[in-house]
Design a protein around this motif. Structure first.
Motif, mmCIF file in Angstrom:
data_model
loop_
_atom_site.group_PDB
_atom_site.id
_atom_site.type_symbol
_atom_site.label_atom_id
_atom_site.label_comp_id
_atom_site.label_asym_id
_atom_site.label_seq_id
_atom_site.Cartn_x
_atom_site.Cartn_y
_atom_site.Cartn_z
ATOM 1 N N LEU A 56 0.842 -1.191 0.000
ATOM 2 C CA LEU A 56 0.000 0.000 0.000
ATOM 3 C C LEU A 56 0.879 1.243 0.000
ATOM 4 O O LEU A 56 1.036 1.922 1.014
ATOM 5 N N LEU B 252 -5.224 5.611 2.692
ATOM 6 C CA LEU B 252 -5.084 4.189 2.998
ATOM 7 C C LEU B 252 -6.414 3.468 3.148
ATOM 8 O O LEU B 252 -6.647 2.437 2.516
ATOM 9 N N VAL C 87 -7.824 0.448 0.800
ATOM 10 C CA VAL C 87 -8.067 -0.912 1.290
ATOM 11 C C VAL C 87 -9.518 -1.316 1.052
ATOM 12 O O VAL C 87 -9.803 -2.441 0.603
ATOM 13 N N THR D 5 2.043 -2.422 4.579
ATOM 14 C CA THR D 5 1.892 -0.982 4.699
ATOM 15 C C THR D 5 3.204 -0.311 5.071
ATOM 16 O O THR D 5 3.800 -0.657 6.089
ATOM 17 N N ALA E 119 3.055 3.139 5.146
ATOM 18 C CA ALA E 119 2.530 4.498 5.288
ATOM 19 C C ALA E 119 2.798 5.082 6.672
ATOM 20 O O ALA E 119 2.762 4.378 7.686
ATOM 21 N N ALA F 90 -0.886 1.722 10.747
ATOM 22 C CA ALA F 90 -1.075 0.295 10.471
ATOM 23 C C ALA F 90 -2.352 -0.238 11.110
ATOM 24 O O ALA F 90 -3.027 -1.105 10.546
ATOM 25 N N VAL G 70 -5.265 0.256 8.897
ATOM 26 C CA VAL G 70 -5.333 -0.767 7.856
ATOM 27 C C VAL G 70 -5.899 -2.061 8.429
ATOM 28 O O VAL G 70 -6.726 -2.726 7.802
ATOM 29 N N LEU H 41 -1.435 -8.775 7.613
ATOM 30 C CA LEU H 41 -0.877 -7.439 7.427
ATOM 31 C C LEU H 41 0.532 -7.378 7.997
ATOM 32 O O LEU H 41 0.786 -7.838 9.108
ATOM 33 N N GLY I 14 3.920 -4.539 8.346
ATOM 34 C CA GLY I 14 4.445 -3.192 8.167
ATOM 35 C C GLY I 14 5.916 -3.247 7.797
ATOM 36 O O GLY I 14 6.685 -3.988 8.421
ATOM 37 N N HIS J 120 8.925 1.825 6.010
ATOM 38 C CA HIS J 120 8.483 3.152 6.454
ATOM 39 C C HIS J 120 9.585 4.209 6.395
ATOM 40 O O HIS J 120 9.326 5.350 6.040
#
Length: 222
Positions: free
Chosen positions: A75, A82, A86, A101, A103, A124, A127, A137, A139, A142
């Motif tokens: 993403l 976000l 999603v 992610t 983000a 996160a 999300v 998911l 992460g 970043h």
């Protein structure tokens, strides 16, 4: 492995597409809300890689189409897009798709950049709330400087911090990150640690802006 970069026309998406294409043989898909923009950027990336002797086939699609075809969906969109992103692709995801992610929510004032922690606790976590329950998911990515990542002439030794509650999915993302030359993934535990990772990014930007010679600053833990 087929990897879709939603928002793959933006800075961090571009860097990851170029680096994975340059360093690996994974199939890369560029996603965008505008499919024509995605196709145009995919062609630009191919041209850049061809100039360096790398023969690759990068395809561009609308975000949901890209997600539908991918094993891993990154993403690479701003934090404020976000949840919408999603929700728009939710029906294209399943328990065999890994969602990633990178983000970070940030705000800026006269003093510099600051982490904009959402009420959910982290970006996160937003999300996690928006995605289907059975989709793992993770992460990652970043704290990477997008400009340096996109510059294939740039050699680096950077770390990326990886978190997630699904160990198998996290291990897969760790392996994918490690395939990028000069990038070392470090496991920092579960989703509960997301805010600490996300908050590093505005710190790095402030350090880079306030100190000469530190443009495109990454981080290495020693």
């Amino acid at each position: 492995m087929r990897i879709a970069l939603l928002g793959g026309t933006g800075d961090i998406g571009q860097g990851l597409v170029l680096r994975w294409s340059y360093d690996t043989d994974h199939e890369l898909l560029v996603g965008s809300r505008d499919p024509e923009k995605a196709r145009t950027k995919a062609e630009e990336y191919e041209t850049e890689l061809d100039s360096r002797g790398v023969d690759t086939d990068i395809k561009g699609f609308e975000n949901a189409m890209a997600a539908d075809r991918a094993d891993v969906v990154v993403l690479a969109v701003p934090a404020y897009h976000l949840v919408d992103t999603v929700e728009a692709i939710a029906d294209r995801l399943d328990d065999e798709t890994i969602l990633v992610t990178p983000a970070v929510g940030m705000k800026r004032d006269d003093a510099g950049f600051h982490y904009n922690r959402p009420g959910a606790g982290s970006v996160a976590a937003l999300v996690e709330e928006a995605k289907p329950d059975d989709v793992p998911l993770v992460g990652a990515f970043h704290n990477l400087p997008a400009g340096g990542l996109s510059n294939l002439d740039r050699e680096f030794e950077w770390d990326t911090l990886v978190f997630g509650d699904d160990d198998d999915a996290k291990d897969m993302v760790v392996d994918l990150a490690a395939e990028i030359e000069g990038l070392r993934p470090l496991d920092v535990g579960g989703l509960a640690n997301a805010a600490e990772v996300e908050a590093v990014t505005p710190l790095l930007i402030n350090v880079a802006q306030e100190n000469d010679g530190l443009h495109d600053l990454g981080v290495r833990f020693q």
